[in-house]
Design a protein around this motif. Structure first.
Motif, PDB file in Angstrom:
ATOM      1  N   UNK A   1      53.899   8.373 -37.486  1.00  0.00           N
ATOM      2  CA  UNK A   1      53.058   9.463 -36.990  1.00  0.00           C
ATOM      3  C   UNK A   1      51.719   8.879 -36.586  1.00  0.00           C
ATOM      4  N   UNK A   2      51.315   9.169 -35.359  1.00  0.00           N
ATOM      5  CA  UNK A   2      49.991   8.772 -34.897  1.00  0.00           C
ATOM      6  C   UNK A   2      49.147  10.037 -34.959  1.00  0.00           C
ATOM      7  N   UNK A   3      48.128  10.019 -35.829  1.00  0.00           N
ATOM      8  CA  UNK A   3      47.303  11.202 -36.074  1.00  0.00           C
ATOM      9  C   UNK A   3      45.871  10.972 -35.640  1.00  0.00           C
ATOM     10  N   UNK A   4      45.312  11.973 -35.010  1.00  0.00           N
ATOM     11  CA  UNK A   4      43.878  11.935 -34.730  1.00  0.00           C
ATOM     12  C   UNK A   4      43.168  12.328 -36.013  1.00  0.00           C
ATOM     13  N   UNK A   5      42.238  11.511 -36.442  1.00  0.00           N
ATOM     14  CA  UNK A   5      41.524  11.770 -37.691  1.00  0.00           C
ATOM     15  C   UNK A   5      40.776  13.100 -37.631  1.00  0.00           C
ATOM     16  N   UNK A   6      40.255  13.427 -36.451  1.00  0.00           N
ATOM     17  CA  UNK A   6      39.438  14.628 -36.316  1.00  0.00           C
ATOM     18  C   UNK A   6      40.159  15.811 -35.714  1.00  0.00           C
TER      19      UNK A   6
ATOM     20  N   UNK B   1      42.399  18.750 -40.791  1.00  0.00           N
ATOM     21  CA  UNK B   1      42.066  17.386 -40.378  1.00  0.00           C
ATOM     22  C   UNK B   1      43.271  16.473 -40.546  1.00  0.00           C
ATOM     23  N   UNK B   2      43.211  15.325 -39.914  1.00  0.00           N
ATOM     24  CA  UNK B   2      44.281  14.345 -40.038  1.00  0.00           C
ATOM     25  C   UNK B   2      44.481  13.928 -41.484  1.00  0.00           C
TER      26      UNK B   2
ATOM     27  N   UNK C   1      35.680   6.736 -43.613  1.00  0.00           N
ATOM     28  CA  UNK C   1      36.881   7.465 -43.203  1.00  0.00           C
ATOM     29  C   UNK C   1      38.097   6.548 -43.227  1.00  0.00           C
ATOM     30  N   UNK C   2      37.898   5.338 -42.748  1.00  0.00           N
ATOM     31  CA  UNK C   2      38.976   4.342 -42.728  1.00  0.00           C
ATOM     32  C   UNK C   2      39.472   4.055 -44.145  1.00  0.00           C
ATOM     33  N   UNK C   3      38.529   3.910 -45.074  1.00  0.00           N
ATOM     34  CA  UNK C   3      38.889   3.637 -46.470  1.00  0.00           C
ATOM     35  C   UNK C   3      39.667   4.813 -47.052  1.00  0.00           C
ATOM     36  N   UNK C   4      39.215   6.034 -46.803  1.00  0.00           N
ATOM     37  CA  UNK C   4      39.919   7.226 -47.307  1.00  0.00           C
ATOM     38  C   UNK C   4      41.354   7.270 -46.792  1.00  0.00           C
ATOM     39  N   UNK C   5      41.513   7.045 -45.499  1.00  0.00           N
ATOM     40  CA  UNK C   5      42.841   7.110 -44.887  1.00  0.00           C
ATOM     41  C   UNK C   5      43.755   6.020 -45.440  1.00  0.00           C
ATOM     42  N   UNK C   6      43.214   4.820 -45.590  1.00  0.00           N
ATOM     43  CA  UNK C   6      44.010   3.699 -46.080  1.00  0.00           C
ATOM     44  C   UNK C   6      44.376   3.900 -47.546  1.00  0.00           C
ATOM     45  N   UNK C   7      43.434   4.366 -48.355  1.00  0.00           N
ATOM     46  CA  UNK C   7      43.729   4.619 -49.768  1.00  0.00           C
ATOM     47  C   UNK C   7      44.799   5.686 -49.924  1.00  0.00           C
TER      48      UNK C   7
ATOM     49  N   UNK D   1      47.265   5.971 -47.956  1.00  0.00           N
ATOM     50  CA  UNK D   1      48.541   5.400 -47.562  1.00  0.00           C
ATOM     51  C   UNK D   1      48.763   5.154 -46.082  1.00  0.00           C
ATOM     52  N   UNK D   2      47.776   5.418 -45.237  1.00  0.00           N
ATOM     53  CA  UNK D   2      47.993   5.124 -43.816  1.00  0.00           C
ATOM     54  C   UNK D   2      48.044   3.608 -43.624  1.00  0.00           C
ATOM     55  N   UNK D   3      48.702   3.195 -42.558  1.00  0.00           N
ATOM     56  CA  UNK D   3      48.837   1.747 -42.360  1.00  0.00           C
ATOM     57  C   UNK D   3      47.778   1.174 -41.436  1.00  0.00           C
ATOM     58  N   UNK D   4      47.090   2.052 -40.688  1.00  0.00           N
ATOM     59  CA  UNK D   4      46.006   1.556 -39.841  1.00  0.00           C
ATOM     60  C   UNK D   4      45.086   2.699 -39.457  1.00  0.00           C
ATOM     61  N   UNK D   5      43.921   2.322 -38.974  1.00  0.00           N
ATOM     62  CA  UNK D   5      42.886   3.258 -38.565  1.00  0.00           C
ATOM     63  C   UNK D   5      42.233   2.644 -37.328  1.00  0.00           C
ATOM     64  N   UNK D   6      42.615   3.146 -36.158  1.00  0.00           N
ATOM     65  CA  UNK D   6      42.118   2.576 -34.904  1.00  0.00           C
ATOM     66  C   UNK D   6      41.021   3.442 -34.322  1.00  0.00           C
ATOM     67  N   UNK D   7      39.947   2.793 -33.893  1.00  0.00           N
ATOM     68  CA  UNK D   7      38.854   3.522 -33.248  1.00  0.00           C
ATOM     69  C   UNK D   7      39.044   3.513 -31.748  1.00  0.00           C
ATOM     70  N   UNK D   8      38.807   4.680 -31.135  1.00  0.00           N
ATOM     71  CA  UNK D   8      38.887   4.802 -29.677  1.00  0.00           C
ATOM     72  C   UNK D   8      37.640   4.172 -29.085  1.00  0.00           C
ATOM     73  N   UNK D   9      37.704   3.538 -27.974  1.00  0.00           N
ATOM     74  CA  UNK D   9      38.917   3.234 -27.226  1.00  0.00           C
ATOM     75  C   UNK D   9      39.610   2.020 -27.833  1.00  0.00           C
TER      76      UNK D   9
END
Length: 160
Positions: free
Chosen positions: A4-9, A14-15, A42-48, A50-58
């Motif tokens: 699943x590719x989720x937009x954090x916002x 929320x994602x 936000x990246x730390x929260x998502x990773x903790x 269980x997400x496998x990555x947190x990519x910033x646009x662009x």
């Protein structure tokens, strides 16, 4: 296998809240977050969570494609592990009470690998242990005790 590719916002839920809901509902998912407004917290929260990555646009499309491929492979392996775990649970559930006793000794106390050692521990004959061991191997689909111990360890997450 899935990813699943989720937009954090996401608006509304929320994602991160959606990720928490998936976890709560026991829906296993490999999640990659993308965001235009995220940072390290936000990246730390998502990773903790269980997400496998947190990519910033662009982000470069190939980076996302590579991460999705990695996520799909991770999910495939996790599905295989869950399937093996269920198979082992079913096999263990089919064992008799005495076979479970022998099985536990084989798994938890490998130093009692001989039929005589198990027989002494359970106060039964070595031939009876041999018969139980043969049934355990048959029911679990293993050919040898080391294979059984290895398979059981893998499905319990104790080895690779």
């Amino acid at each position: 296998p899935g990813c699943i590719v989720l937009d954090f916002g996401l608006p509304g839920l929320s994602g991160l809240e959606l990720q928490a809901k998936l976890i709560e509902d026991k829906i296993p998912a490999q999640i990659i977050f993308v965001t235009g407004h995220g940072g390290i917290p936000e990246s730390v929260k998502a990773t903790k969570a269980g997400s496998i990555d947190f990519l910033e646009k662009p982000y470069h499309p190939q980076v996302l494609a590579d991460r999705v491929e990695e996520a799909l492979e991770l999910d495939r392996k996790e599905q295989e592990r869950r399937s093996q775990h269920l198979e082992m649970e079913r096999a263990i559930a089919s064992l008799t009470d005495r076979e479970i006793e022998v099985f536990r000794l084989m798994i938890e106390r490998p130093e009692l690998s001989s039929s005589k050692g198990v027989a002494r521990e359970l106060d039964i004959s070595p031939r009876t242990v041999d018969k139980h061991r043969a049934q355990i191997l048959l029911k679990t689909g293993c050919r040898t005790v080391p294979e059984l111990i290895g398979r059981y360890g893998r499905v319990q997450g104790k080895s690779e």
